[in-house]
Design a protein around this motif. Structure first.
Motif, PDB file in Angstrom:
ATOM      1  N   CYS A  27       0.893  -1.053   0.070  1.00 20.90           N
ATOM      2  CA  CYS A  27      -0.060  -0.049  -0.067  1.00 20.90           C
ATOM      3  C   CYS A  27       0.823   1.248   0.047  1.00 20.90           C
ATOM      4  O   CYS A  27       1.848   1.241   0.843  1.00 20.90           O
ATOM      5  CB  CYS A  27      -0.800  -0.169   1.244  1.00 20.90           C
ATOM      6  SG  CYS A  27      -1.455   1.591   1.916  1.00 20.90           S
ATOM      7  N   PRO A  28       0.709   2.242  -0.712  1.00 22.08           N
ATOM      8  CA  PRO A  28       1.709   3.262  -0.837  1.00 22.08           C
ATOM      9  C   PRO A  28       1.714   3.974   0.522  1.00 22.08           C
ATOM     10  O   PRO A  28       2.814   4.624   0.774  1.00 22.08           O
ATOM     11  CB  PRO A  28       0.924   4.332  -1.722  1.00 22.08           C
ATOM     12  CG  PRO A  28       0.056   3.436  -2.615  1.00 22.08           C
ATOM     13  CD  PRO A  28      -0.261   2.233  -1.942  1.00 22.08           C
ATOM     14  N   TYR A  29       0.513   3.995   1.226  1.00 21.90           N
ATOM     15  CA  TYR A  29       0.545   4.689   2.488  1.00 21.90           C
ATOM     16  C   TYR A  29       1.684   3.931   3.514  1.00 21.90           C
ATOM     17  O   TYR A  29       2.276   4.597   4.468  1.00 21.90           O
ATOM     18  CB  TYR A  29      -0.869   4.865   3.296  1.00 21.90           C
ATOM     19  CG  TYR A  29      -1.050   5.499   4.363  1.00 21.90           C
ATOM     20  CD1 TYR A  29      -1.261   6.618   4.576  1.00 21.90           C
ATOM     21  CD2 TYR A  29      -0.787   4.823   5.599  1.00 21.90           C
ATOM     22  CE1 TYR A  29      -1.180   7.303   5.595  1.00 21.90           C
ATOM     23  CE2 TYR A  29      -1.185   5.358   6.929  1.00 21.90           C
ATOM     24  CZ  TYR A  29      -1.358   6.715   6.834  1.00 21.90           C
ATOM     25  OH  TYR A  29      -1.360   7.474   8.166  1.00 21.90           O
ATOM     26  N   CYS A  30       1.463   2.667   3.597  1.00 23.13           N
ATOM     27  CA  CYS A  30       2.143   1.768   4.260  1.00 23.13           C
ATOM     28  C   CYS A  30       3.759   1.916   4.077  1.00 23.13           C
ATOM     29  O   CYS A  30       4.358   2.104   4.782  1.00 23.13           O
ATOM     30  CB  CYS A  30       1.725   0.277   4.531  1.00 23.13           C
ATOM     31  SG  CYS A  30       0.109  -0.008   5.160  1.00 23.13           S
ATOM     32  N   ASN A  31       3.868   1.847   2.521  1.00 17.80           N
ATOM     33  CA  ASN A  31       5.259   1.889   2.112  1.00 17.80           C
ATOM     34  C   ASN A  31       5.935   3.450   2.554  1.00 17.80           C
ATOM     35  O   ASN A  31       7.068   3.108   2.956  1.00 17.80           O
ATOM     36  CB  ASN A  31       4.985   1.644   0.490  1.00 17.80           C
ATOM     37  CG  ASN A  31       6.519   1.430  -0.055  1.00 17.80           C
ATOM     38  OD1 ASN A  31       7.545   0.784   0.681  1.00 17.80           O
ATOM     39  ND2 ASN A  31       6.902   1.716  -1.293  1.00 17.80           N
TER      40      ASN A  31
END
Length: 103
Positions: A27-31
């Motif tokens: 997920c871009p947010y998690c990354n």
């Protein structure tokens, strides 16, 4: 459309390579929250750091559970990962609720 980048589980600065065993869709947010981290401390403790969840070698259900829309860490790895990745930030809880998690 939301795109999921290929993330190195162990970052390049820690000698992680772009191999199948060391990559996962993220997920871009998690990354963005994970960055190059490979470990973190359990919230409310003084450490020592514990390894973050590795989706290639560990099962999600062994480390996390849902309580409604909230992700709960079941182990020190789960707690540290959920905290570092801000899995329960307000906008993420709202999105999960809107998609029926915890219904």
């Amino acid at each position: 459309m939301l795109r999921f980048p290929v993330d190195r589980i162990i970052a390049g600065q820690h000698r992680g390579e772009y191999t199948e065993e060391n990559t996962a869709l993220a997920c871009p947010y998690c990354n963005g929250k994970k960055g190059p981290n490979i470990a973190s401390v359990v919230p409310g403790t003084q450490g020592p750091p514990v390894a973050l969840f590795n989706p290639r070698t560990e099962r999600w259900a062994d480390h996390f559970a849902f309580e409604g829309a909230r992700v709960v860490g079941l182990t020190s790895t789960g707690e540290a990962t959920a905290s570092l990745l801000a899995m329960n930030a307000e906008e993420r809880l709202e999105l999960r609720s809107a998609r029926g998690y915890g219904a």
